[in-house]
Design a protein around this motif. Structure first.
Motif, PDB file in Angstrom:
ATOM      1  N   VAL A  60       0.851  -1.156   0.064  1.00 30.78           N
ATOM      2  CA  VAL A  60       0.172  -0.145   0.055  1.00 30.78           C
ATOM      3  C   VAL A  60       0.840   1.102  -0.090  1.00 30.78           C
ATOM      4  O   VAL A  60       0.491   2.105  -0.648  1.00 30.78           O
ATOM      5  CB  VAL A  60      -0.940   0.177   1.241  1.00 30.78           C
ATOM      6  N   GLU A  61       1.971   1.332   0.829  1.00 31.47           N
ATOM      7  CA  GLU A  61       2.957   2.454   0.802  1.00 31.47           C
ATOM      8  C   GLU A  61       3.581   2.698  -0.598  1.00 31.47           C
ATOM      9  O   GLU A  61       3.611   3.621  -1.120  1.00 31.47           O
ATOM     10  CB  GLU A  61       3.920   2.208   1.855  1.00 31.47           C
ATOM     11  N   GLN A  62       4.147   1.366  -1.122  1.00 27.14           N
ATOM     12  CA  GLN A  62       4.799   1.500  -2.521  1.00 27.14           C
ATOM     13  C   GLN A  62       3.972   1.920  -3.578  1.00 27.14           C
ATOM     14  O   GLN A  62       4.378   2.700  -4.595  1.00 27.14           O
ATOM     15  CB  GLN A  62       5.672   0.253  -2.781  1.00 27.14           C
ATOM     16  N   ILE A  63       2.850   1.250  -3.633  1.00 28.57           N
ATOM     17  CA  ILE A  63       1.954   1.533  -4.994  1.00 28.57           C
ATOM     18  C   ILE A  63       1.272   2.925  -4.748  1.00 28.57           C
ATOM     19  O   ILE A  63       1.225   3.674  -6.134  1.00 28.57           O
ATOM     20  CB  ILE A  63       0.860   0.647  -5.234  1.00 28.57           C
ATOM     21  N   ARG A  64       1.188   3.402  -3.628  1.00 27.20           N
ATOM     22  CA  ARG A  64       0.722   4.732  -3.585  1.00 27.20           C
ATOM     23  C   ARG A  64       1.433   5.815  -4.054  1.00 27.20           C
ATOM     24  O   ARG A  64       1.113   6.874  -4.539  1.00 27.20           O
ATOM     25  CB  ARG A  64       0.394   5.166  -2.020  1.00 27.20           C
ATOM     26  N   LYS A  65       2.779   5.447  -4.300  1.00 29.36           N
ATOM     27  CA  LYS A  65       3.613   6.428  -4.925  1.00 29.36           C
ATOM     28  C   LYS A  65       3.350   6.583  -6.450  1.00 29.36           C
ATOM     29  O   LYS A  65       3.716   7.563  -7.216  1.00 29.36           O
ATOM     30  CB  LYS A  65       5.023   6.011  -4.934  1.00 29.36           C
ATOM     31  N   SER A  66       2.551   5.541  -6.896  1.00 21.97           N
ATOM     32  CA  SER A  66       2.223   5.716  -8.417  1.00 21.97           C
ATOM     33  C   SER A  66       0.888   5.999  -8.532  1.00 21.97           C
ATOM     34  O   SER A  66       0.237   5.733  -9.355  1.00 21.97           O
ATOM     35  CB  SER A  66       2.593   4.513  -9.278  1.00 21.97           C
TER      36      SER A  66
END
Length: 571
Positions: free
Chosen positions: A399-405
């Motif tokens: 959730v943290e990583q994909i939120r960057k995109s």
């Protein structure tokens, strides 16, 4: 290649484990699972609902109870289409009916409605003369729908375990009359890891307590909460372990017509355990919400009609077989994409196949993640473009990583290990490239790990070891099956069994004694390993990660070593 290591967590206090009746390997297993104080060990070894905190500590529990007691008209439950949602709805339906309330339910359809309560469901409730709505396993992020319900004069109780919405770091709550969710900042309940089914059970338990009818509460409700807990992959620690242990005991003496029909249809012999919940009963219930309507699952557990129960259970099992076939077909198509060397080396797999049924995208993503030890997102055709699900590894907070995109996405939500998302088709390439570029994964994160609890050579294992292991059940997320390691074990011979040639029976030798081993692995993979690992003299010596078990055949019990992983021994 896999990286092998031995867990070595430390207790938080000095503990004489022998005085607690533990062997050293048992103590190591418990400490490795965070059971690191004398009190925690005692509670772990003696699970009981007496360990559960008072439900009054859940914010708005009292307010919600008072509100329900004030209701004179109809109550409608709005649940979810997965197993947790089905069991939450069932618990509330049976519990409220048992107290004499006029109650019905509405479950969203995965394709037609999507997740959670919608504004038009509030309008439907108002037209149907509903006085109060109780959401379960959803509601904490359904702002518009709850606002509509309130505008129409309905009372609303939210029972949900999902993370709260935050805007600029501040939690944002829907305008409900009462919200039972342990993740609220103002909620002092000590254990936060409860699923929707557990919260629904605690709520019903509280209602029966304050109404003076606790002795009449349906005892099966704790079993349904256990089923929800395991199938929603909650951590089997603390209260959840107590709840599931006691729930399994109830399920195994349950007279619920629907449960026993499903048990028979699934061919479960003997006692139901956590494996049956997570891998047989749960997926069967989930299949209803994936391929048809989840209401079939609720009706199965509510019915008093044995013929209806048998037919419904058989239908759900057939749906599950269809789901399995669709999963196999979809997985095979995506494996062809991964045959490309360029695709295979990516740190995160973002795959698209618009022919895959959206209901199984998450299952397929999980299979690929497990096989290749890569975070994986599977996208397929949705109503307004592409829709899909992701599954992750420990090193990648999805959730943290994909939120960057997130700028490329139409919708997105989830947690560290899983997510759901949608996007326009013309944004797929840009999203994929951006997410891969920002993945921040170290190559070492992508090496699968075998984490042993302890080293125990085969001659130190006995039937008593297995009996002691059984005290540590139920196993699952947060309380994994203990993994032992043994070195310098010789394989004298082996047989390949099973219609899919994926069961290997091995004859093992260690310290001049013979042992039985079993390995679940495709034959071609095992043969390739054996040929590569053989010494010049033709002998095969391995290190093995294993779980000791008892194999029962023709009423004869034999110690058997279930090999979870193996490598060439350095001996």
């Amino acid at each position: 290649m896999k990286y092998w290591s031995i867990k070595n967590e430390q207790p938080k206090e000095s503990i004489d484990f022998r005085a607690l009746g533990l062997q050293e390997w048992e103590f190591r297993i418990l400490v490795n699972r965070g059971v690191d104080t004398k009190e925690k060990i005692q509670n772990y070894l003696h699970p009981s609902m007496d360990h559960i905190h008072s439900p009054i500590a859940l914010k708005d529990m009292v307010k919600a109870g008072n509100l329900v007691q004030s209701v004179k008209g109809k109550i409608r439950i709005i649940g979810d289409y997965d197993c947790d949602g089905v069991m939450s709805t069932t618990i509330l339906m049976k519990g409220l009916r048992g107290l004499g309330y006029d109650v019905d339910y509405r479950l969203p359809h995965r394709r037609e409605d999507g997740y959670g309560m919608k504004p038009y469901m509030a309008e439907e409730a108002a037209r149907d003369g509903v006085e109060a709505i109780i959401t379960c396993d959803n509601g904490i992020a359904q702002f518009e729908a709850i606002q509509k319900a309130k505008a129409l004069g309905l009372k609303v109780i939210v029972i949900d375990h999902h993370q709260l919405v935050r805007r600029e770091g501040e939690e944002v709550l829907p305008d409900a009359d009462a919200i039972i969710n342990p993740h609220q900042e103002a909620c002092s309940y000590p254990f936060k890891g409860l699923c929707g089914g557990a919260l629904a059970y605690y709520f019903i338990n509280y209602l029966y307590t304050i109404s003076g009818n606790i002795e009449t509460m349906d005892k099966d409700l704790i079993g349904f909460a256990a089923l929800a807990t395991v199938c929603d992959v909650m951590e089997l620690i603390g209260e959840n372990r107590d709840l599931v242990t006691c729930g399994l005991e109830q399920l195994n003496r349950s007279q619920n017509i629907g449960l026993n029909a499903l048990r028979d249809a699934a061919g479960i012999k003997g006692d139901i355990d956590a494996y049956h919940l997570g891998f047989i009963l749960g997926p069967t219930i989930n299949a209803a919400g994936r391929l048809d309507t989840a209401a079939d699952g609720v009706e199965l557990f509510l019915t008093e009609d044995e013929d209806f129960a048998k037919k419904t259970a058989a239908y759900l099992r057939e749906l599950n077989r269809k789901r399995q076939d669709l999963t196999t077909e979809g997985l095979a198509r995506l494996e062809k994409q991964l045959a490309s060397p360029k695709e295979r080396v990516q740190p995160i797999y973002i795959l698209k196949d618009e022919t895959i049924d959206e209901s199984i995208a998450g299952i397929i993503a999980g299979r690929i993640k497990g096989k290749y030890h890569r975070p994986c997102i599977v996208l397929t055709s949705g109503k307004d473009g592409l829709k899909g699900s992701g599954r992750s590894i420990d090193a990648y907070n999805m959730v943290e990583q994909i939120r960057k995109s997130e700028k490329y996405l139409s919708s997105f939500g989830g947690h560290a290990m899983a997510c759901g998302l949608s996007l326009r088709k013309d944004q797929f390439i840009a999203f994929k490239l951006d997410a891969i570029e920002k993945s921040d994964l170290d190559p070492r994160d992508l090496i699968p790990r075998v984490r042993l609890d302890t080293i125990m050579q085969l001659d130190k294992v006995s039937a008593e070891t297995v009996e002691r292991l059984n005290r540590l059940k139920p196993f699952g997320n947060g309380n994994p099956k203990p993994l032992f390691g043994a070195t310098g074990v010789y394989v004298s011979q082996y047989r390949i069994l099973g219609k899919n040639r994926n069961v290997i029976k091995l004859e093992l030798f260690y310290n001049q004694a013979r042992y039985d081993g079993i390995l679940f692995m495709p034959a071609d993979e095992f043969l390739a390993f054996a040929n590569e690992a053989k010494a010049p003299d033709g002998s095969l010596c391995i290190d093995m990660a294993y779980v000791p078990t008892i194999d029962t055949f023709n009423n004869r019990n034999t110690l058997q070593f279930q090999i979870e992983d193996l490598r060439r021994s350095k001996r």
